[in-house]
Scaffold this motif. Structure first.
Motif, PDB file in Angstrom:
ATOM      1  N   ARG A 287       0.216   4.260   0.897  1.00 37.62           N
ATOM      2  CA  ARG A 287      -0.067   5.247   1.929  1.00 37.62           C
ATOM      3  C   ARG A 287       0.775   4.976   3.177  1.00 37.62           C
ATOM      4  NH1 ARG A 287      -5.711   6.402   3.497  1.00 37.62           N
ATOM      5  NH2 ARG A 287      -5.063   8.571   3.468  1.00 37.62           N
ATOM      6  N   SER A 288       0.867   5.932   4.047  1.00 44.29           N
ATOM      7  CA  SER A 288       1.733   5.823   5.228  1.00 44.29           C
ATOM      8  C   SER A 288       1.170   4.819   6.228  1.00 44.29           C
ATOM      9  CB  SER A 288       1.873   7.194   5.904  1.00 44.29           C
ATOM     10  OG  SER A 288       2.470   8.112   5.025  1.00 44.29           O
ATOM     11  N   HIS A 289       1.983   3.878   6.606  1.00 44.97           N
ATOM     12  CA  HIS A 289       1.621   2.884   7.614  1.00 44.97           C
ATOM     13  C   HIS A 289       2.811   2.689   8.548  1.00 44.97           C
ATOM     14  CE1 HIS A 289      -2.129   1.620   5.678  1.00 44.97           C
ATOM     15  NE2 HIS A 289      -1.486   1.684   4.519  1.00 44.97           N
TER      16      HIS A 289
ATOM     17  N   CYS B 158      -7.255   0.925   4.093  1.00 42.19           N
ATOM     18  CA  CYS B 158      -7.333   2.233   3.436  1.00 42.19           C
ATOM     19  C   CYS B 158      -8.597   2.349   2.591  1.00 42.19           C
ATOM     20  CB  CYS B 158      -6.092   2.471   2.582  1.00 42.19           C
ATOM     21  SG  CYS B 158      -4.630   2.946   3.530  1.00 42.19           S
TER      22      CYS B 158
ATOM     23  N   CYS C 143       0.849  -1.189   0.000  1.00 40.98           N
ATOM     24  CA  CYS C 143       0.000   0.000   0.000  1.00 40.98           C
ATOM     25  C   CYS C 143       0.886   1.240   0.000  1.00 40.98           C
ATOM     26  CB  CYS C 143      -0.914  -0.014   1.223  1.00 40.98           C
ATOM     27  SG  CYS C 143      -2.054   1.396   1.283  1.00 40.98           S
TER      28      CYS C 143
ATOM     29  N   ARG D  92       3.866  -0.076   9.442  1.00 39.98           N
ATOM     30  CA  ARG D  92       4.591  -1.227   8.901  1.00 39.98           C
ATOM     31  C   ARG D  92       4.129  -1.456   7.470  1.00 39.98           C
ATOM     32  NH1 ARG D  92       1.011  -5.504   9.094  1.00 39.98           N
ATOM     33  NH2 ARG D  92      -0.842  -5.180  10.415  1.00 39.98           N
ATOM     34  N   GLU D  93       4.829  -2.342   6.756  1.00 38.59           N
ATOM     35  CA  GLU D  93       4.465  -2.631   5.379  1.00 38.59           C
ATOM     36  C   GLU D  93       3.145  -3.393   5.339  1.00 38.59           C
ATOM     37  OE1 GLU D  93       7.782  -4.714   3.729  1.00 38.59           O
ATOM     38  OE2 GLU D  93       8.857  -2.860   3.246  1.00 38.59           O
ATOM     39  N   VAL D  94       2.238  -2.934   4.492  1.00 42.49           N
ATOM     40  CA  VAL D  94       0.913  -3.547   4.382  1.00 42.49           C
ATOM     41  C   VAL D  94       0.638  -3.855   2.917  1.00 42.49           C
ATOM     42  CG1 VAL D  94      -1.548  -3.283   4.849  1.00 42.49           C
ATOM     43  CG2 VAL D  94       0.119  -2.206   6.366  1.00 42.49           C
TER      44      VAL D  94
ATOM     45  N   CYS E  53      -4.482  -0.894   0.473  1.00 41.58           N
ATOM     46  CA  CYS E  53      -4.783  -2.018   1.364  1.00 41.58           C
ATOM     47  C   CYS E  53      -6.254  -1.965   1.771  1.00 41.58           C
ATOM     48  CB  CYS E  53      -3.886  -1.978   2.601  1.00 41.58           C
ATOM     49  SG  CYS E  53      -4.186  -0.581   3.706  1.00 41.58           S
TER      50      CYS E  53
END
Length: 208
Positions: free
Chosen positions: A8-10, A26, A6, A12-14, A23
């Motif tokens: 966008r800012s997370h 989102c 994804c 962790r990696e999604v 994701c």
């Protein structure tokens, strides 16, 4: 096997959802933000005017307050209609479907109906960011504690240009052709968006 992540800012990696550029969390968030806009837009009507006291103590008590137009509410209400209309125009042009009415409820209903398609396109992250920005902006004029969020922007990719590219597409010209512009006047058509995003990313990495 490689999986897309994804954008966008997370924390962790999604991974992205199947058939989407975002994701699952989102996609659900952008839908919640979209569905919240009509009621927030309606609520903002009650904040169109602000009251200020008249300093002259000789005035009678009934005239101690004067209504003043709240410009920030006007700006927010104009912005939501313009941004939703621009994204709706993208759907209309790319999917060859009839355009919705220009009211906020109709635009939201239209975009929600085409949400699966929108979240599968290259600008999906920007669409999600824009919907979050609109919700935050409306909350800001209703409750100042939510103020301070601004739509995302990036430095223009044209050499020696000092302008900024606003992430949201804009409608321009009598033909209502959707384009993306920088503050100095450079513009790109939506079909150039994928290449433009790569240039924006490369410029950010070079300046890092």
């Amino acid at each position: 096997m490689e999986f897309d992540l994804c954008p966008r800012s997370h924390a962790r990696e999604v991974r992205t959802a199947i058939g989407s550029a975002l994701c699952t969390a989102c996609v659900k968030q952008v839908e919640r933000n979209l569905r919240a806009l009509p009621s927030l837009h309606q609520e903002s009507l009650y904040h169109m005017s602000s009251h200020r006291r008249i300093s002259n103590p000789t005035k009678v008590s009934g005239s101690r307050k004067r209504d003043h137009l709240n410009v920030s509410v006007l700006d927010a209400r104009h912005n939501i209609a313009a941004v939703l209309g621009s994204w709706a125009q993208i759907v209309v042009e790319e999917r060859a479907v009839p355009a919705p009415a220009r009211s906020v409820p109709q635009l939201v209903r239209f975009l929600t109906h085409h949400l699966d398609w929108l979240t599968a396109q290259p600008p999906a992250a920007d669409f999600a960011d824009e919907m979050e920005s609109l919700r935050t902006e409306l909350l800001g004029v209703i409750d100042p504690a939510h103020a301070g969020h601004r739509p995302p922007s990036a430095a223009c990719v044209v050499d020696y240009c000092t302008g900024n590219i606003i992430a949201s597409p804009q409608t321009s010209g009598s033909a209502k052709k959707v384009s993306i512009r920088c503050s100095s006047g450079h513009s790109w058509e939506m079909r150039e968006w994928l290449a433009l995003r790569k240039l924006m990313k490369r410029k950010r990495e070079e300046e890092a």
